[in-house]
Scaffold this motif. Structure first.
Motif, PDB file in Angstrom:
ATOM      1  N   GLU A   1      41.511  38.192  32.184  1.00 55.48           N
ATOM      2  CA  GLU A   1      42.800  37.814  32.759  1.00 55.48           C
ATOM      3  C   GLU A   1      42.673  37.174  34.139  1.00 55.48           C
ATOM      4  OE1 GLU A   1      41.912  42.056  33.803  1.00 55.48           O
ATOM      5  OE2 GLU A   1      42.016  41.008  31.891  1.00 55.48           O
ATOM      6  N   GLU A   2      41.545  37.375  34.816  1.00 59.09           N
ATOM      7  CA  GLU A   2      41.352  36.795  36.142  1.00 59.09           C
ATOM      8  C   GLU A   2      40.654  35.437  36.096  1.00 59.09           C
ATOM      9  OE1 GLU A   2      40.016  39.525  39.226  1.00 59.09           O
ATOM     10  OE2 GLU A   2      40.228  41.154  37.772  1.00 59.09           O
ATOM     11  N   GLY A   3      40.245  34.995  34.912  1.00 56.82           N
ATOM     12  CA  GLY A   3      39.514  33.736  34.776  1.00 56.82           C
ATOM     13  C   GLY A   3      38.103  34.007  34.287  1.00 56.82           C
ATOM     14  N   ASP A   4      37.188  33.116  34.624  1.00 56.70           N
ATOM     15  CA  ASP A   4      35.791  33.292  34.241  1.00 56.70           C
ATOM     16  C   ASP A   4      35.136  34.308  35.167  1.00 56.70           C
ATOM     17  OD1 ASP A   4      35.819  31.485  32.123  1.00 56.70           O
ATOM     18  OD2 ASP A   4      35.356  29.794  33.416  1.00 56.70           O
ATOM     19  N   VAL A   5      34.487  35.299  34.557  1.00 58.21           N
ATOM     20  CA  VAL A   5      33.861  36.392  35.299  1.00 58.21           C
ATOM     21  C   VAL A   5      32.390  36.464  34.915  1.00 58.21           C
ATOM     22  CG1 VAL A   5      33.874  38.891  35.711  1.00 58.21           C
ATOM     23  CG2 VAL A   5      36.028  37.687  35.305  1.00 58.21           C
ATOM     24  N   ILE A   6      31.536  36.644  35.901  1.00 59.74           N
ATOM     25  CA  ILE A   6      30.115  36.846  35.651  1.00 59.74           C
ATOM     26  C   ILE A   6      29.660  38.083  36.413  1.00 59.74           C
ATOM     27  CG2 ILE A   6      29.345  35.370  37.550  1.00 59.74           C
ATOM     28  CD1 ILE A   6      27.020  34.516  35.632  1.00 59.74           C
ATOM     29  N   GLU A   7      28.703  38.786  35.856  1.00 58.96           N
ATOM     30  CA  GLU A   7      28.140  39.949  36.527  1.00 58.96           C
ATOM     31  C   GLU A   7      26.819  39.576  37.181  1.00 58.96           C
ATOM     32  OE1 GLU A   7      26.687  44.552  35.701  1.00 58.96           O
ATOM     33  OE2 GLU A   7      27.447  43.360  34.034  1.00 58.96           O
ATOM     34  N   ILE A   8      26.621  40.077  38.384  1.00 59.38           N
ATOM     35  CA  ILE A   8      25.325  40.042  39.055  1.00 59.38           C
ATOM     36  C   ILE A   8      24.898  41.493  39.194  1.00 59.38           C
ATOM     37  CG2 ILE A   8      24.104  39.597  41.222  1.00 59.38           C
ATOM     38  CD1 ILE A   8      25.862  37.159  41.646  1.00 59.38           C
ATOM     39  N   GLY A   9      23.654  41.770  38.883  1.00 56.66           N
ATOM     40  CA  GLY A   9      23.190  43.144  39.001  1.00 56.66           C
ATOM     41  C   GLY A   9      21.725  43.277  38.646  1.00 56.66           C
TER      42      GLY A   9
ATOM     43  N   ALA B   1      26.908  31.268  41.357  1.00 50.69           N
ATOM     44  CA  ALA B   1      27.815  31.815  40.337  1.00 50.69           C
ATOM     45  C   ALA B   1      29.203  31.204  40.435  1.00 50.69           C
ATOM     46  CB  ALA B   1      27.907  33.339  40.469  1.00 50.69           C
ATOM     47  N   PHE B   2      29.677  30.975  41.647  1.00 51.54           N
ATOM     48  CA  PHE B   2      31.034  30.458  41.805  1.00 51.54           C
ATOM     49  C   PHE B   2      31.163  28.984  41.418  1.00 51.54           C
ATOM     50  CE2 PHE B   2      31.806  34.251  44.585  1.00 51.54           C
ATOM     51  CZ  PHE B   2      32.683  34.839  43.696  1.00 51.54           C
ATOM     52  N   ALA B   3      30.068  28.342  41.074  1.00 48.48           N
ATOM     53  CA  ALA B   3      30.159  26.998  40.489  1.00 48.48           C
ATOM     54  C   ALA B   3      30.711  27.074  39.072  1.00 48.48           C
ATOM     55  CB  ALA B   3      28.784  26.338  40.489  1.00 48.48           C
ATOM     56  N   ALA B   4      30.611  28.268  38.443  1.00 48.61           N
ATOM     57  CA  ALA B   4      31.054  28.423  37.054  1.00 48.61           C
ATOM     58  C   ALA B   4      32.058  29.548  36.852  1.00 48.61           C
ATOM     59  CB  ALA B   4      29.841  28.669  36.157  1.00 48.61           C
ATOM     60  N   ALA B   5      32.199  30.419  37.815  1.00 51.14           N
ATOM     61  CA  ALA B   5      33.049  31.606  37.627  1.00 51.14           C
ATOM     62  C   ALA B   5      34.073  31.713  38.744  1.00 51.14           C
ATOM     63  CB  ALA B   5      32.181  32.865  37.583  1.00 51.14           C
ATOM     64  N   ASP B   6      35.156  32.425  38.432  1.00 52.23           N
ATOM     65  CA  ASP B   6      36.203  32.684  39.414  1.00 52.23           C
ATOM     66  C   ASP B   6      35.988  34.013  40.128  1.00 52.23           C
ATOM     67  OD1 ASP B   6      37.874  30.358  38.658  1.00 52.23           O
ATOM     68  OD2 ASP B   6      38.020  31.438  36.754  1.00 52.23           O
ATOM     69  N   VAL B   7      35.334  34.947  39.417  1.00 51.84           N
ATOM     70  CA  VAL B   7      35.116  36.297  39.916  1.00 51.84           C
ATOM     71  C   VAL B   7      33.688  36.714  39.562  1.00 51.84           C
ATOM     72  CG1 VAL B   7      35.839  38.726  39.727  1.00 51.84           C
ATOM     73  CG2 VAL B   7      37.547  36.907  39.552  1.00 51.84           C
ATOM     74  N   VAL B   8      33.040  37.409  40.489  1.00 47.65           N
ATOM     75  CA  VAL B   8      31.741  38.025  40.220  1.00 47.65           C
ATOM     76  C   VAL B   8      31.927  39.530  40.294  1.00 47.65           C
ATOM     77  CG1 VAL B   8      29.366  38.345  41.020  1.00 47.65           C
ATOM     78  CG2 VAL B   8      30.407  36.068  41.082  1.00 47.65           C
TER      79      VAL B   8
ATOM     80  N   ARG C   1      36.080  34.073  44.331  1.00 43.59           N
ATOM     81  CA  ARG C   1      35.571  32.875  45.002  1.00 43.59           C
ATOM     82  C   ARG C   1      36.176  32.756  46.398  1.00 43.59           C
ATOM     83  NH1 ARG C   1      36.990  29.132  41.555  1.00 43.59           N
ATOM     84  NH2 ARG C   1      35.016  29.009  40.456  1.00 43.59           N
ATOM     85  N   GLU C   2      37.482  32.962  46.498  1.00 42.76           N
ATOM     86  CA  GLU C   2      38.166  32.852  47.799  1.00 42.76           C
ATOM     87  C   GLU C   2      37.649  33.897  48.791  1.00 42.76           C
ATOM     88  OE1 GLU C   2      42.626  33.189  49.754  1.00 42.76           O
ATOM     89  OE2 GLU C   2      42.446  32.980  47.590  1.00 42.76           O
ATOM     90  N   ALA C   3      37.487  35.125  48.331  1.00 39.21           N
ATOM     91  CA  ALA C   3      36.967  36.172  49.216  1.00 39.21           C
ATOM     92  C   ALA C   3      35.547  35.855  49.669  1.00 39.21           C
ATOM     93  CB  ALA C   3      37.015  37.529  48.511  1.00 39.21           C
ATOM     94  N   PHE C   4      34.750  35.281  48.782  1.00 44.78           N
ATOM     95  CA  PHE C   4      33.390  34.884  49.152  1.00 44.78           C
ATOM     96  C   PHE C   4      33.411  33.793  50.213  1.00 44.78           C
ATOM     97  CE2 PHE C   4      29.846  31.844  48.211  1.00 44.78           C
ATOM     98  CZ  PHE C   4      28.811  32.611  48.734  1.00 44.78           C
ATOM     99  N   GLU C   5      34.270  32.776  49.985  1.00 44.07           N
ATOM    100  CA  GLU C   5      34.335  31.649  50.924  1.00 44.07           C
ATOM    101  C   GLU C   5      34.859  32.043  52.297  1.00 44.07           C
ATOM    102  OE1 GLU C   5      36.708  28.913  48.667  1.00 44.07           O
ATOM    103  OE2 GLU C   5      34.996  28.248  47.471  1.00 44.07           O
ATOM    104  N   ASN C   6      35.615  33.146  52.365  1.00 43.83           N
ATOM    105  CA  ASN C   6      36.198  33.605  53.636  1.00 43.83           C
ATOM    106  C   ASN C   6      35.599  34.919  54.119  1.00 43.83           C
ATOM    107  OD1 ASN C   6      38.149  31.455  53.858  1.00 43.83           O
ATOM    108  ND2 ASN C   6      39.183  32.407  52.132  1.00 43.83           N
ATOM    109  N   GLY C   7      34.588  35.420  53.426  1.00 40.21           N
ATOM    110  CA  GLY C   7      34.057  36.742  53.728  1.00 40.21           C
ATOM    111  C   GLY C   7      32.809  36.730  54.585  1.00 40.21           C
ATOM    112  N   PRO C   8      32.120  37.866  54.628  1.00 44.63           N
ATOM    113  CA  PRO C   8      30.976  38.029  55.519  1.00 44.63           C
ATOM    114  C   PRO C   8      29.787  37.140  55.188  1.00 44.63           C
ATOM    115  CG  PRO C   8      31.241  39.961  54.120  1.00 44.63           C
ATOM    116  CD  PRO C   8      32.423  39.088  53.892  1.00 44.63           C
ATOM    117  N   LEU C   9      29.708  36.604  53.967  1.00 44.90           N
ATOM    118  CA  LEU C   9      28.582  35.743  53.614  1.00 44.90           C
ATOM    119  C   LEU C   9      28.884  34.256  53.776  1.00 44.90           C
ATOM    120  CD1 LEU C   9      27.258  37.539  50.410  1.00 44.90           C
ATOM    121  CD2 LEU C   9      26.436  37.757  52.764  1.00 44.90           C
ATOM    122  N   ALA C  10      30.117  33.952  54.211  1.00 46.95           N
ATOM    123  CA  ALA C  10      30.519  32.530  54.345  1.00 46.95           C
ATOM    124  C   ALA C  10      29.719  31.821  55.425  1.00 46.95           C
ATOM    125  CB  ALA C  10      32.006  32.440  54.653  1.00 46.95           C
TER     126      ALA C  10
END
Length: 182
Positions: free
Chosen positions: A88-96, A121-128, A173-182
């Motif tokens: 429901e949130e879009g394309d999701v991928i897991e990292i682990g 990951a965010f080149a293809a997914a909306d949420v990780v 993706r938005e949280a990543f772009e504005n978060g601590p790793l930006a």
């Protein structure tokens, strides 16, 4: 959109490349230290047969990555991408499936590695998403430090007859772009 699950990623100090069968012994040398798994739900992954099953699964997944330190070309860890799924949130991928040599802990290498992996990951997914054992405080703290947020979801499994709870963390993706790793 599809994701290249085994890209070559470069950071300032790390080179992430596709996992190969030749990486088994170098990664087992790290994984054979029980301290690596002391908080992990699969706490005995330091045992050869448990590690080999983990390694074989990662090798066959099409998403396994070997982490190499650039300064000396030493293999220092492993991580992995899961499959891209639609929810429901879009394309999701897991990292682990991530572990690093204890000598790398506390040096910012996990941040560096996850930043590169998330960017890819965010080149293809909306949420990780990340799944982490509820008592794995080291990994939970590391996820929160990169801006991942614990969701209300969790998964129950069994390992060696005991209940295992995996908490689900996520970063958009938005949280990543504005978060601590930006």
């Amino acid at each position: 959109m599809t994701l290249d699950g085994q890209p070559v990623l470069e950071t300032e100090r790390l080179h992430l490349r596709p996992l190969t069968g030749e990486d088994r012994e170098a990664l087992y040398a790290i994984a054979s230290d029980p301290a690596v798994w002391e908080q992990h739900p699969i706490h005995d992954r330091w045992r050869r047969e448990v590690f080999d099953a983990f390694f074989d699964e990662s090798l066959g997944s099409g998403g396994g990555l070997t982490v190499v330190r650039k300064s000396d070309s030493a293999i220092v860890g492993h991580s992995r991408y899961g499959e891209v799924e639609l929810d429901e949130e879009g394309d999701v991928i897991e990292i682990g499936w991530t572990f690093l040599a204890p000598m790398c802990w506390g040096k910012g290498l996990n941040h560096e590695m996850k930043s590169a992996m998330l960017g890819h990951a965010f080149a293809a997914a909306d949420v990780v998403e990340f799944r982490v054992g509820d008592t794995n405080y080291r990994s939970r703290n590391a996820l929160e430090a990169i801006g991942a947020v614990r969701t209300e979801r969790y998964e129950l499994e069994r390992y060696q007859g005991k209940r295992v709870v995996h908490l689900v963390y996520a970063i958009t993706r938005e949280a990543f772009e504005n978060g601590p790793l930006a």
